[in-house]
Design an enzyme around this catalytic site. Sequence first.
Site, PDB file in Angstrom:
ATOM      1  N   ASP A 296      -6.672   0.683   1.133  1.00 28.94           N
ATOM      2  CA  ASP A 296      -6.584   0.533   2.583  1.00 28.94           C
ATOM      3  C   ASP A 296      -7.905  -0.035   3.097  1.00 28.94           C
ATOM      4  O   ASP A 296      -8.790  -0.400   2.330  1.00 28.94           O
ATOM      5  CB  ASP A 296      -6.251   1.865   3.257  1.00 28.94           C
ATOM      6  CG  ASP A 296      -7.300   2.936   2.998  1.00 28.94           C
ATOM      7  OD1 ASP A 296      -8.395   2.628   2.467  1.00 28.94           O
ATOM      8  OD2 ASP A 296      -7.035   4.106   3.332  1.00 28.94           O
TER       9      ASP A 296
ATOM     10  N   LYS B 290       0.826  -1.206   0.000  1.00 32.89           N
ATOM     11  CA  LYS B 290       0.000   0.000   0.000  1.00 32.89           C
ATOM     12  C   LYS B 290       0.858   1.253   0.000  1.00 32.89           C
ATOM     13  O   LYS B 290       0.626   2.190  -0.783  1.00 32.89           O
ATOM     14  CB  LYS B 290      -0.925   0.008   1.209  1.00 32.89           C
ATOM     15  CG  LYS B 290      -1.795   1.262   1.292  1.00 32.89           C
ATOM     16  CD  LYS B 290      -2.103   1.631   2.714  1.00 32.89           C
ATOM     17  CE  LYS B 290      -2.523   3.079   2.810  1.00 32.89           C
ATOM     18  NZ  LYS B 290      -2.670   3.546   4.181  1.00 32.89           N
TER      19      LYS B 290
END
Length: 238
Positions: free
Chosen positions: A160, A142
């Site tokens: 997320d 991420k």
Amino acid sequence: MRTALKRRNVLHAAWRHCNAVLSKPERVAFILKRLRELYPQPPIPLQHRDPFTLLIAVLLSAQCTDERVNQVTPALFRLASTPAAMAELDVEQIREIIRPCGLSPKKSRAIKQLSEILLAEHNGRVPADMDALERLPGVGHKTASVVLSQAFGVPAFAVDTHIHRLAQRWGLTSGRNVVQTERDLKRLFPRESWNSLHLQIIYYGREFCSARSCDGRHCDICRTCYPERKNPKQTRKA
């Protein structure tokens, strides 16, 4: 008589269409259009000066709010805003400054180590490469995706837990984990939209479709995508 009956049938069909669940392509088109209307040029929420300071800010944002990170990073970057300067600091110096962000022992070691690696292996520059970024301490998929998309303009779709939740509410993924959600979103949305869309979904979730303010039945996108949804949408945690 026939004209009145025909008119009623047309109105009834229109009402059913407006209140029917949208198909997935219709949901994708509506979501993209609505988010572009609301956030045509979404700003990057983390304050930074360059790829390195963005990398550090994103690393600090793990299990911490962007607001808190933005309160902490000015003091850190006044002390060290380059890999060379950061590598000169002691881990404890870094830790003392970033303590409010949480997980400070782990994050401070990662910041020190990745700064040393950038100097030793990348001439003191943040690499614009997914594999190289993911090899840095404290940098997961991420974080690497955010840095690639927001610092270098490389198409990436950082997912997320918040994006994972909204994608499930909007029927875009079965949502077993963020890896699957990222894969599904990349397949559904045009590649050129990924970088902005990541930010647009985050901003929309904060403003209209947070974990507390909407359960899949209240915000504009949820109601439009699923007008007949009666019960809260149960979502799987990432």
